[in-house]
Design a protein around this motif. Structure first.
Motif, PDB file in Angstrom:
ATOM      1  N   ASN A  46       0.798  -1.233   0.000  1.00 37.96           N
ATOM      2  CA  ASN A  46       0.000   0.000   0.000  1.00 37.96           C
ATOM      3  C   ASN A  46       0.825   1.276   0.000  1.00 37.96           C
ATOM      4  OD1 ASN A  46      -2.413  -1.410  -0.043  1.00 37.96           O
ATOM      5  ND2 ASN A  46      -2.530  -1.501   2.174  1.00 37.96           N
ATOM      6  N   PHE A  49       0.041   3.664  -3.081  1.00 39.69           N
ATOM      7  CA  PHE A  49      -1.296   4.229  -3.168  1.00 39.69           C
ATOM      8  C   PHE A  49      -1.293   5.728  -2.908  1.00 39.69           C
ATOM      9  CE2 PHE A  49      -5.321   5.452  -1.186  1.00 39.69           C
ATOM     10  CZ  PHE A  49      -6.169   5.196  -2.240  1.00 39.69           C
ATOM     11  N   VAL A  52       0.225   7.560  -5.869  1.00 38.40           N
ATOM     12  CA  VAL A  52      -0.684   7.541  -7.019  1.00 38.40           C
ATOM     13  C   VAL A  52      -1.799   8.557  -6.811  1.00 38.40           C
ATOM     14  CG1 VAL A  52      -2.394   6.154  -8.252  1.00 38.40           C
ATOM     15  CG2 VAL A  52      -0.166   5.178  -7.701  1.00 38.40           C
ATOM     16  N   LEU A  53      -2.347   8.593  -5.605  1.00 35.26           N
ATOM     17  CA  LEU A  53      -3.419   9.543  -5.292  1.00 35.26           C
ATOM     18  C   LEU A  53      -2.913  10.980  -5.418  1.00 35.26           C
ATOM     19  CD1 LEU A  53      -6.371   9.631  -4.356  1.00 35.26           C
ATOM     20  CD2 LEU A  53      -5.510   9.685  -2.015  1.00 35.26           C
TER      21      LEU A  53
END
Length: 85
Positions: A46, A49, A52-53
């Protein structure tokens, strides 16, 4: 090596017990023994993540800002041309 928690494996291990380590990117990301697996602090689960966000928000914001800037510059140019006639 740091761990997220002592459960399920660390509490049962004793000095001299054999474990299997999983290495990823030069870091031990997990250890396993007797059918149990324990993640270490280097486990990359994770992690991407958030990047990427953040990248998505910055990309959308950048494209929106670019569009607004182009529109305002072209509107300003049109207004100046209309004023010169």
């Amino acid at each position: 090596m740091s761990f997220f928690a002592d459960d399920p494996l660390l509490k049962r291990l004793h000095a001299g017990d054999r474990v299997t380590g999983t290495v990823w990117g030069g870091e031990v990301v997990a250890i396993a023994a007797d059918g149990s697996r324990q993640r270490t602090g280097a486990d990359p689960v994770n992690e991407p993540f958030g990047f990427v966000l953040l990248g998505s928000f910055l990309g959308v914001g950048g494209i929106t800002g670019l569009g607004i800037g182009v529109y305002r510059l072209s509107a300003s140019r049109r207004a100046r041309r209309a004023g010169q006639r």
